[in-house]
Write a protein that holds these residues in place. Structure first.
Motif, mmCIF file in Angstrom:
data_model
loop_
_atom_site.group_PDB
_atom_site.id
_atom_site.type_symbol
_atom_site.label_atom_id
_atom_site.label_comp_id
_atom_site.label_asym_id
_atom_site.label_seq_id
_atom_site.Cartn_x
_atom_site.Cartn_y
_atom_site.Cartn_z
ATOM 1 N N ILE A 86 58.806 -46.613 -52.650
ATOM 2 C CA ILE A 86 57.630 -47.439 -52.577
ATOM 3 C C ILE A 86 56.601 -46.557 -52.052
ATOM 4 N N ASN A 87 55.302 -46.390 -52.699
ATOM 5 C CA ASN A 87 54.430 -45.543 -52.431
ATOM 6 C C ASN A 87 53.133 -46.630 -51.728
ATOM 7 N N CYS A 88 53.199 -46.595 -50.588
ATOM 8 C CA CYS A 88 52.132 -47.166 -49.793
ATOM 9 C C CYS A 88 51.435 -46.467 -48.693
ATOM 10 N N SER A 89 50.801 -45.228 -49.326
ATOM 11 C CA SER A 89 50.332 -44.277 -48.626
ATOM 12 C C SER A 89 48.808 -44.194 -48.386
ATOM 13 N N GLY A 90 48.438 -45.463 -48.853
ATOM 14 C CA GLY A 90 46.562 -45.662 -48.327
ATOM 15 C C GLY A 90 45.744 -44.889 -48.994
ATOM 16 N N LEU A 91 45.132 -44.046 -48.234
ATOM 17 C CA LEU A 91 44.097 -43.161 -48.745
ATOM 18 C C LEU A 91 44.616 -42.030 -49.596
ATOM 19 N N HIS A 92 45.856 -42.021 -49.430
ATOM 20 C CA HIS A 92 46.602 -40.866 -49.965
ATOM 21 C C HIS A 92 47.415 -41.221 -51.250
#
Ligand SMILES: Cc1cc2nc3c(=O)[nH]c(=O)nc-3n(C[C@H](O)[C@H](O)[C@H](O)COP(=O)(O)OP(=O)(O)OC[C@H]3O[C@@H](n4cnc5c(N)ncnc54)[C@H](O)[C@@H]3O)c2cc1C
Length: 369
Positions: free
Chosen positions: A201-207
């Protein structure tokens, strides 16, 4: 190589909410963050407002998840004793054109399911908020403020009670699909390792755009461009002139420089909107005049000397300056055809409000009960 079922990349409010939710179904959920603690980026640099859900287009994810998330969040805070105050908000108009916007908002909010807004005329506003200058306003009683740090801590505790693990100072470098999941390459302060997971799960916001680019096999056409848009806040010394949150009508791709409080009662004004190319939380010195000009429209007695630069936050936006509305983008294999991969893009406001509903949405899409 270690194996986990779920790997959540990013311990902001979204990653923590998803970890808390998925840890109800899976025994080994791993949350990583490249920073030394959870919630050090956008999740601790915002207005901490629980939004009512009145601005967003009908049937958008922002509208649905904000309204659903608001109800879930108030219940969660009550159950887990998270400091929260339903103090209400006034969306204020200056003259006929902006009153027309309020009338339109009243109708569209009702279509979204927000049916508790009331119209206040100038005379009534004078009584309720004598320092306020406005010709009319919409009152939103379900808008509130939350201690976002206490909320994130509680999500992490909940996840850990379900056996999830949080590892800080660990960065996802890249990933590739393998049979039954993903092999993820990590960098923990220079020490490189790999781990296998079934769900990534990619929840890396600004990245999140850059991180998605490192996932082998993900068709680049599914990776939208992110625009970073910084907003600055000034704190206001002394006693607050207002009893509730004051918002002008939205402008410049943001909600406008509004007056809000933190849970301790400190009044602040912001955020403005400034698109940036480099990630930096700089606070330009020349902003005060712009702030005074916009604040004085609804608060004519604002005292410039009482405004002190406080902090800045950066929105991960899918719309550039002048672009039309863009919704949250939450992609699973239904969209990009990579089983077990979830990418979240553009989780700007109202992401904090919607966090529990976003977690539920992800669980639904993964068919997790
Ligand atoms: C100025 C401003 C005001 C706002 N006001 C409100 C508001 O009042 N109400 C509201 O509902 N919402 C508001 N929001 C929106 C809300 O703050 C966000 O939607 C929410 O915080 C997003 O959380 P997140 O977990 O997606 O991102 P983040 O909090 O940024 O978390 C992402 C995490 O991923 C980590 N990470 C990144 N790359 C990697 C990697 N490769 N490996 C490991 N970790 C990585 C980062 O270190 C970070 O901790 C506001 C936002 C801003 C900017």
């Amino acid at each position: 190589m270690d194996n986990v079922e779920v790997m959540v990349v990013g311990a902001g409010v979204i990653g923590l909410a998803i970890a808390a939710r998925l840890s109800e179904a899976f025994d080994d959920v791993l949350v990583i963050d490249k920073n030394t603690k959870f919630g050090e980026e956008t999740s601790s640099r915002n207005s901490e407002v629980i939004h009512a859900g009145i601005y967003y287009p009908q049937n958008s994810l922002k509208a649905k998840l904000c309204i659903q998330g608001k109800a879930m969040l108030y219940r969660y805070c009550q159950k887990r004793h998270i400091p929260v105050k339903k103090i209400g908000k006034l969306l204020v108009a200056q003259g006929g054109l902006e009153e027309a916007y309020l009338r339109q908002t009243l109708i569209s909010a009702k279509k979204n399911g927000v049916d508790d807004l009331t119209w206040l005329d100038q005379a009534r506003l004078q009584v309720l908020e004598p320092e306020l200058n406005a010709t009319a306003a919409l009152h939103s009683p379900s808008t509130g403020i939350i201690d976002s740090h206490a909320y994130m801590r509680s999500l992490l505790t909940q996840a850990e009670q379900n056996n999830a693990m949080f590892v800080a100072q660990t960065k996802m470098v890249s990933a590739k699909p393998i049979p039954g999941g993903y092999e993820v390459n990590l960098d923990s302060q220079g020490e490189l390792s790999s781990i296998r997971c079934k769900y990534l799960i990619n929840c890396s916001g600004l990245h999140s755009e850059k991180l998605a680019q490192t996932i082998e096999g993900l068709d680049k056409s599914y990776i939208p461009k992110l625009h970073w848009c910084r907003g600055h806040y000034y704190s206001y010394q002394g006693k607050s002139p207002f009893k509730q949150l004051i918002y002008p009508v939205p402008r410049d791709n943001g909600l406008g420089i509004h007056a809000s409080f933190d849970i301790g009662g400190q009044l602040k004004f912001g955020p403005d909107t400034q698109y940036i190319e480099q990630l930096a939380y700089d606070f330009p010195e020349n902003l005060k005049a712009k702030f005074i000009q916009q604040i004085s429209l609804y608060f004519p007695n604002v005292v410039a000397e009482k405004l002190q630069p406080a902090y800045a936050g950066i929105r991960p936006k899918l719309q550039g300056a002048g672009d039309v509305f863009q919704d949250f983008v939450i992609q699973t294999s239904d969209e990009h055809h990579l089983e077990g991969l979830v990418n979240l893009f553009g989780i700007e406001s109202p992401g904090l409000t919607a966090s529990l509903a976003i977690a539920e949405y992800v669980a639904d899409k993964l068919k997790v009960v």
